[in-house]
Design a protein around this motif. Sequence first.
Motif, PDB file in Angstrom:
ATOM      1  N   UNK A  73      50.574  25.193  29.817  1.00 56.58           N
ATOM      2  CA  UNK A  73      49.713  24.922  30.973  1.00 56.58           C
ATOM      3  C   UNK A  73      49.390  26.270  31.610  1.00 56.58           C
ATOM      4  N   UNK A  74      48.125  26.515  31.903  1.00 59.29           N
ATOM      5  CA  UNK A  74      47.705  27.770  32.534  1.00 59.29           C
ATOM      6  C   UNK A  74      47.411  27.510  34.006  1.00 59.29           C
ATOM      7  N   UNK A  75      47.998  28.331  34.860  1.00 59.49           N
ATOM      8  CA  UNK A  75      47.756  28.261  36.297  1.00 59.49           C
ATOM      9  C   UNK A  75      47.232  29.616  36.743  1.00 59.49           C
ATOM     10  N   UNK A  76      46.097  29.616  37.417  1.00 56.25           N
ATOM     11  CA  UNK A  76      45.520  30.841  37.967  1.00 56.25           C
ATOM     12  C   UNK A  76      45.816  30.917  39.456  1.00 56.25           C
ATOM     13  N   UNK A  77      46.215  32.086  39.921  1.00 52.83           N
ATOM     14  CA  UNK A  77      46.464  32.287  41.343  1.00 52.83           C
ATOM     15  C   UNK A  77      45.904  33.648  41.748  1.00 52.83           C
ATOM     16  N   UNK A  78      45.258  33.687  42.885  1.00 52.56           N
ATOM     17  CA  UNK A  78      44.843  34.961  43.478  1.00 52.56           C
ATOM     18  C   UNK A  78      45.221  34.914  44.948  1.00 52.56           C
TER      19      UNK A  78
END
Length: 150
Positions: free
Chosen positions: A64-69
């Motif tokens: 599972x890919x989670x993007x955070x900025x």
Amino acid sequence: MVTKPSVTLFVYSYNHEKYIEEAIQAAFEQDTPPDEIILSDDCSSDGTFDVMQSMAKKYSGPAKIILNRNEKNLGISGHLNKLSRIGTGEWFVLCAGDDISLPDRLTVLSEAIQKYPEAKFIATGFNVIDEEGKFLYYQGFNEILPYPTG
């Protein structure tokens, strides 16, 4: 039978546009895939997050890919504290945006976790390379650097 631990791999970065693609690609190519990969940018002023977004879109693996900025720069400690609240794995594996994990990194760590189930954390040594990827030296535990770094 010992089961494989659930693993969250953090690729955390700040202004690593020059290196982040290779770090993420190494995370994607682990021979024992993590359950989730969190790509996180600490409010970089360069194109780091753009590269993260592009690579996340192209990923087709099992994790599972989670993007955070982050909206503002939290610094390393604040950034990692935030990520520890986002990750869901039993084990967190850290990879800075200028680090390139060997393909068997998670396999070796998973085997160590299973061998030492009472462990709270496991650290590894690492190879130091220059900007062109040339090997400089191996850094493990020693009297000069007696704390875990990798």
